[in-house]
Enzyme design. Structure first.
Site, PDB file in Angstrom:
ATOM      1  N   ASP A 172      30.032  39.400  34.809  1.00 47.51           N
ATOM      2  CA  ASP A 172      28.632  39.825  34.915  1.00 47.51           C
ATOM      3  C   ASP A 172      27.803  38.669  35.459  1.00 47.51           C
ATOM      4  O   ASP A 172      28.291  37.534  35.545  1.00 47.51           O
ATOM      5  CB  ASP A 172      28.083  40.385  33.598  1.00 47.51           C
ATOM      6  CG  ASP A 172      28.018  39.377  32.468  1.00 47.51           C
ATOM      7  OD1 ASP A 172      27.407  39.701  31.455  1.00 47.51           O
ATOM      8  OD2 ASP A 172      28.570  38.275  32.585  1.00 47.51           O
ATOM      9  N   TYR A 205      25.181  35.570  36.281  1.00 50.90           N
ATOM     10  CA  TYR A 205      24.627  34.424  35.547  1.00 50.90           C
ATOM     11  C   TYR A 205      23.295  34.857  34.929  1.00 50.90           C
ATOM     12  O   TYR A 205      22.542  35.624  35.530  1.00 50.90           O
ATOM     13  CB  TYR A 205      24.386  33.256  36.497  1.00 50.90           C
ATOM     14  CG  TYR A 205      25.637  32.710  37.144  1.00 50.90           C
ATOM     15  CD1 TYR A 205      26.701  32.221  36.384  1.00 50.90           C
ATOM     16  CD2 TYR A 205      25.760  32.649  38.538  1.00 50.90           C
ATOM     17  CE1 TYR A 205      27.834  31.697  36.985  1.00 50.90           C
ATOM     18  CE2 TYR A 205      26.890  32.124  39.150  1.00 50.90           C
ATOM     19  CZ  TYR A 205      27.935  31.659  38.373  1.00 50.90           C
ATOM     20  OH  TYR A 205      29.054  31.132  38.970  1.00 50.90           O
ATOM     21  N   PHE A 219      30.091  34.730  41.003  1.00 53.90           N
ATOM     22  CA  PHE A 219      30.367  33.293  41.044  1.00 53.90           C
ATOM     23  C   PHE A 219      29.364  32.494  41.882  1.00 53.90           C
ATOM     24  O   PHE A 219      29.305  31.280  41.795  1.00 53.90           O
ATOM     25  CB  PHE A 219      31.795  32.990  41.544  1.00 53.90           C
ATOM     26  CG  PHE A 219      32.867  33.499  40.636  1.00 53.90           C
ATOM     27  CD1 PHE A 219      33.117  32.879  39.426  1.00 53.90           C
ATOM     28  CD2 PHE A 219      33.630  34.603  40.978  1.00 53.90           C
ATOM     29  CE1 PHE A 219      34.113  33.344  38.562  1.00 53.90           C
ATOM     30  CE2 PHE A 219      34.627  35.082  40.130  1.00 53.90           C
ATOM     31  CZ  PHE A 219      34.866  34.451  38.922  1.00 53.90           C
ATOM     32  N   HIS A 222      41.518  32.454  34.917  1.00 55.08           N
ATOM     33  CA  HIS A 222      40.115  32.378  35.315  1.00 55.08           C
ATOM     34  C   HIS A 222      39.750  30.932  35.663  1.00 55.08           C
ATOM     35  O   HIS A 222      40.315  30.000  35.078  1.00 55.08           O
ATOM     36  CB  HIS A 222      39.235  32.880  34.171  1.00 55.08           C
ATOM     37  CG  HIS A 222      37.837  33.186  34.564  1.00 55.08           C
ATOM     38  ND1 HIS A 222      36.840  32.227  34.590  1.00 55.08           N
ATOM     39  CD2 HIS A 222      37.257  34.354  34.937  1.00 55.08           C
ATOM     40  CE1 HIS A 222      35.715  32.798  34.981  1.00 55.08           C
ATOM     41  NE2 HIS A 222      35.930  34.082  35.197  1.00 55.08           N
TER      42      HIS A 222
END
Length: 221
Positions: A65, A67, A78, A187
């Site tokens: 989701d 920032y 990202f 991740h």
């Protein structure tokens, strides 16, 4: 809120927009944006689609989701706006690119330059309340982005899907492995990367090698 999308994406996704869950989702998002501070800006909610032409789609990267701090999110997973400090996961992405392709670590964390080359930077949830991570999860966005992934898998060929971490791997369950390239690893967050699940994956060079075998232009990461 009016969903503003490029025509080719709109044609692909129109059936989803007609479904009750999506109408309920948009109603929720409208209410949240009208009463609270939310990110990204409303005009950037669908930015991942509008910057990545469906006809040129080559790569899909799945995030979780947006920032949730001020001026970070702008619709691409990202990615952060120009001039904003790079979050830890983004730092590790750039470090892996540096190692993999010998590309210097960039000053800007804005990944629009990837999107315009055909990289869909898709968060599973497209909105968030300020300073409350995950606050808009389980409201319908996940169902919508599942549909996006399924439709891309059905309608396109030779797309590279980069699935980083357990959450992204689950999101990729409906991808046709016979038609597409699917690369998985841990991740890029420090927790995963420091345990050895991220660095050395060479996903960026592997994507370019795959594109080359298909006669497609490589991504300038």
């Amino acid at each position: 809120m009016k969903v503003e999308l490029a025509d080719n994406w709109k044609n692909l996704l129109q059936p989803e927009f007609e479904k009750d869950y999506f109408k309920d989702l948009i109603s929720f998002v409208d209410q949240e944006y009208n009463s609270k501070e939310c990110f990204p800006k409303v005009e950037h909610i669908f930015e991942a689609f509008n910057l990545c032409d469906l006809s040129k789609l080559k790569v899909v990267i799945i995030g979780q989701d947006p920032y949730h701090d001020i001026n970070q999110a702008h619709g691409l997973c990202f990615s952060v706006n120009n001039g904003i400090k790079h979050p830890p996961s983004l730092k590790n992405i750039f470090k892996e690119i540096e190692s993999d392709l010998n590309i210097s670590y960039p000053e800007s964390g804005n990944l629009e330059r990837w999107a315009t080359q055909g990289v869909l930077l898709l968060n599973a949830t497209l909105t968030v309340e300020a300073h409350k991570a995950g606050s808009h999860q389980k409201k319908g966005w996940e169902k919508f982005t599942d549909a996006v992934i399924s439709l891309i898998s059905e309608q396109k060929e030779d797309v590279s899907f980069l699935l980083w971490g357990g959450f992204a791997k689950k999101k990729g369950a409906k991808i046709d492995l016979k038609k597409h390239c699917v690369l998985t690893c841990g991740h890029p967050s420090p927790l995963s990367a420091n345990r050895g699940y991220w660095f050395g994956n060479k996903h960026f060079s592997r994507v370019n090698s795959y594109l080359k075998t298909k006669g497609l232009t490589e991504i300038n990461w």
